[in-house]
Design an enzyme around this catalytic site. Sequence first.
Site, mmCIF file in Angstrom:
data_model
loop_
_atom_site.group_PDB
_atom_site.id
_atom_site.type_symbol
_atom_site.label_atom_id
_atom_site.label_comp_id
_atom_site.label_asym_id
_atom_site.label_seq_id
_atom_site.Cartn_x
_atom_site.Cartn_y
_atom_site.Cartn_z
ATOM 1 C CD1 TRP A 206 51.051 37.977 39.101
ATOM 2 C CD2 TRP A 206 50.595 40.102 39.636
ATOM 3 N NE1 TRP A 206 50.699 38.635 37.951
ATOM 4 C CE2 TRP A 206 50.416 39.932 38.244
ATOM 5 C CE3 TRP A 206 50.380 41.351 40.191
ATOM 6 C CZ2 TRP A 206 50.025 40.977 37.405
ATOM 7 C CZ3 TRP A 206 49.982 42.412 39.366
ATOM 8 C CH2 TRP A 206 49.815 42.216 37.991
ATOM 9 C CG ASP B 251 47.074 37.199 44.978
ATOM 10 O OD1 ASP B 251 45.964 36.850 44.529
ATOM 11 O OD2 ASP B 251 47.839 37.985 44.380
ATOM 12 C CE LYS C 37 44.559 36.927 37.162
ATOM 13 N NZ LYS C 37 45.054 37.413 35.868
#
Length: 361
Positions: free
Chosen positions: A102, A172, A196
């Site tokens: 990511w 992030d 999440k």
Amino acid sequence: MTYAYNFNAGPGALPSEVLQEAQEELHNFQGIGASILEMSHRSKPYEAIHNEAQQLIKELLELSSDYDVLLLPGGASAQFCMVPINFLTKGKTAGYVNSGTWSGKAWKEAQKIGKTLVLASGEKEYFKRLPDLNNLGIPRELAYVHLTSNETIGGIQYKSFPDTGDVPLFADMSSDIMSRPIEASKFALIYAGAQKNIGPAGVTIVIVHRPLLERIPEAIPDMLSYNVHAKHNSLFNTPPVFSVYMVNLVLKWIVNQGGLPEMAARNRQKADLLYHVIDTSGGFYRGLAHKDSRSMMNITFGISSPEIENKLLVELEQEGFMGLKGHRDAGHLRASVYNAVPYEHCKTLAEFLADFQKRNG
């Protein structure tokens, strides 16, 4: 109704109490005779939800009044390009820590916008160990430093964060926001997809230090400007109303459970339980991440052979376990133990894995 043991990496498990409350309010929200799904984002009931969610985020992260909380569509992946579009201005360079899939995607998007510099990388360790952040050697002229706090695919997570001095620190935090207390004031910008730890898919939380907004060029498109969204309180266009509503319910659930310290204690207990099974299996199971980098959110592990791994996955599905097949980029197995995953579900999984080893070891 029987619920599955949900270990999906995202969208992940939601608290059963929140799902129950949403179900009860679905047709008739607060007695107004309409569903939240069909309510105007300009209505007073929705604005109250919207503002409360923003305030709860600030309170849980202990943010000062000079931070804005934005509630945006597009997912964290949209932020991969929005961040450099807003802050990687002409003549500037952005620094990226490449710790896995990511963070790598965020870096690649930034390269399309402007000049970048990789400050540290875990590539030589196959992204199974976190890059060291102690001696980054940050040039003072950098536009910002970007990192990913938790890599869901590799199962690695930072426990602490660097001091970047006058250079803004961005993160992030999609897969571990609200899972533990953090020193949020270290960051000039944090973004996180909700799906999440704090809600369903559809809304992304962006937390930005207000003075940073002054650096944003006016020439970029309005929908891509953090400044525009901040000035309109994230109501510049129709927000993801239902997702924001669900995030607000989850945030209130976190507060009622004891806040971030309690989330951290529970998450550590769940992760330790599963890592213990892996570490005491005599090599039948093997953890994929180095022990000094292990994630509290995503436990990644392999097994002694592909044939036995496939057999395990079949049996897990038959027993009602969801989401344990690893990401296609990494393979093997992964148990995601986000805030709403009960300890009892982790205990059941640990017991099943131990029993499977007895039968197949």
